[in-house]
Design an enzyme around this catalytic site. Sequence first.
Site, short mmCIF file in Angstrom:
data_model
loop_
_atom_site.label_atom_id
_atom_site.label_comp_id
_atom_site.label_asym_id
_atom_site.label_seq_id
_atom_site.Cartn_x
_atom_site.Cartn_y
_atom_site.Cartn_z
N LYS B 112 0.81 -1.22 0.00
CA LYS B 112 0.00 0.00 0.00
C LYS B 112 0.85 1.27 0.00
CE LYS B 112 -4.15 -2.02 1.86
NZ LYS B 112 -5.15 -2.04 2.92
N ASN B 113 1.98 1.19 -0.62
CA ASN B 113 2.88 2.33 -0.66
C ASN B 113 2.77 2.96 -2.06
OD1 ASN B 113 5.40 3.43 -1.70
ND2 ASN B 113 6.36 2.85 0.22
#
Lengths: 408, 318
Positions: B112-113
């Site tokens: 989720k970066n």
Amino acid sequence: MDSSTSFERKKHIRFFSRILQILPHRYSILDTSRLTITFFALSGLDVLNALDHLSEKNKQEIIEWIYSLQVIPNEAESNTCKCGFRGSTCNGVTTPQYAKAMESTNEYDSSHIAMTYTGLASLLILSDDLQRVNKKACLEGIRALQLPDGSFKSTYDGSENDMRFIYCACCVSAILNDFSAIDTAQATSFIRKSLCYDGAFGQGPGLESHGGSTFCAFASLKLMKTLNSALSKQQLKWLEYWCVSRQKMGFHGRPHKDDDTCYSFWVGATLKLLGVFELIDFKENEEFVLSTQDNIVGGFAKWPQIHPDALHSYMGVCGLSLMGLHNLQPIDPALNVTQRVRTHMEELHAKWAAAETRKLQTTSMDRSRTKSSTIDRTHTGTVVLAFVIGLGAVVVPWIYKVYFRHAT
Amino acid sequence: MSSSSDEDESYKMYKDRPEWNDVKSVPQDDGPAPVVQIAYSEKFKDVFDYFRAVMAMNEKSERALELTGSAIELNPANYTVWHYRREVLKALKKDIAVEMKFLSQIIMEQQKNYQVWHHRRALVEWSQDFSEELDFTADIISRDQKNYHAWQHRQWVIQEFEQWDGELDFIDKLLEQDVRNNSAWNERYFVIEHTTGFTDEVVKREIEYAIKKINLATKNESAWSYLRGVLQDKGLTWSKSLCDQIHSWRGEGLRSPHLAAFLLDMFDEDLEKKKCDVNKTMDKVRSLCKELAEDTDTVRRKYWNFVLQRMTKEYEVK
């Protein structure tokens, strides 16, 4: 969770104050966005009406630190596209007052749109007058980030582009009271194209509706004042329905996802901007937000039983403030700062406008002096106009002073 | 993160590496009174002291590339490190396939970066090689069905390289596993909008599709939203068979709040187009709003009362 959980104001004040000082090593991932964390902590204290827990010296130090993060134009003005604010000094850049380690900035030194927004907002929270902000450069920095489709990237060297950064661009423009750096028609078109079939907004065209992007989209339309042309009555109704549907107990960001503290603000603020916030279930929402409160160290987490963090703590108190609870300061839902800060900002705008008028007056006076031999009817008109403007310059700040002194 | 290598005794600080002794490290200048300080580890300081030095020299070399890898491991959210890494990759004309392998590993740990996904897109744009992208995103989606980044990347690849074939099958499989997967429903709309478009035939087919899925889970908001979505231009009452289905569900005693809300909107449409008896329809509206507010959707009771008020004001003849 016990519904009688009390709101731990003192602990939240300590939580935000601690964040302003130092974070443990595991937060190294926030290295480039320390200014945004600063904003969460400062605005959190402001919502708690607790800014006086910071000493005047400390406030001044924070102001100085924020100004040290301003990317200013170099002599050749070749870097205006990178101007604005950085999130920290981690990339080896220093400003004149801090120049110790390096003489000049490197070519990778660049502002980040979210840092420019939260940096300016933080200065306002600390009652700074933005006198040392290079407004023109900030706006040039914003202008350089808009893409042909109307969206914004976050930094000049390239990043993803989405709704979040349109919102940041709008906030910067709103704070500086100048939307000339944004092609608002294109930005509005991008937002419209991101309206999903279920009635809310995704991060971009075709993408799934999301509570965060919906807030960014809708608040941006409000700030740009293009809402009326962007959405029909029917579309507003569907958006309302989508937003109220996000409440299970607290709020979640997408259908079938778990409630999460931050959406009590993102979705709550959107409902507030839609004028139908009162239609949600306050009691359930409050109960959920309080269930994510850390009763020992203060702050709020995303979910119950996990560690609190800066963002969720700030959004938690904002979500509660929207409901007018716990003596929290009222917030401006579009700008995501307290109404006190918004008032301070508008006072500054009035001062800038008055100064601008004075400048105009002086210019026309100068002109009238140089052409004094050829006084004609037009010239008399200019003198009268200058007089009226001059009068305005005196009267407007006076009205603001009197009005706001009474208002506060 | 990276705690394993923090504890790794064989790890050598950059300041102790002979191949770096020609470089003067640049410590961070955080000014006299820094705010939101981070208690950096010694390793973190060491790596970024050298990264600052390398950026200042603008050195694009093998050792600089390795250094960016160390910096990314410690802070994958530092977008400047990623940008610098791309500059080095370009300057050294590195093999993108190797970089992709390195990146895929990091994405697996950092799903989720934003920066890792941006890097991935940059590499694909650069190499024009999208051969692994659909499988890769499918893999991430299989681990986290609603990963926004993976869906976003997938949509970009499909649109950019016109890889529409097979996507509806992919979605079918996901909806078979979880009919409430809102991301998959969204993808379905996306694919149809960009391929056949919502022609009369397609809309009829999609109504049937949604009806089947609603029968599996009648309170599934995603399927109901999809139904509204495909009918947004034609109107909710456009399809006779859907109208019949809605009434037959009600007749069977189905009390899904989404069904009641849908029917309410159908009445709203009829009233607006003056296609019905106002008094009779408003009676039905009242009873639906009451059912929602007091029985099936009580958390939104104020909203349903508000809808009733709004419709009363708008349509009822005084």
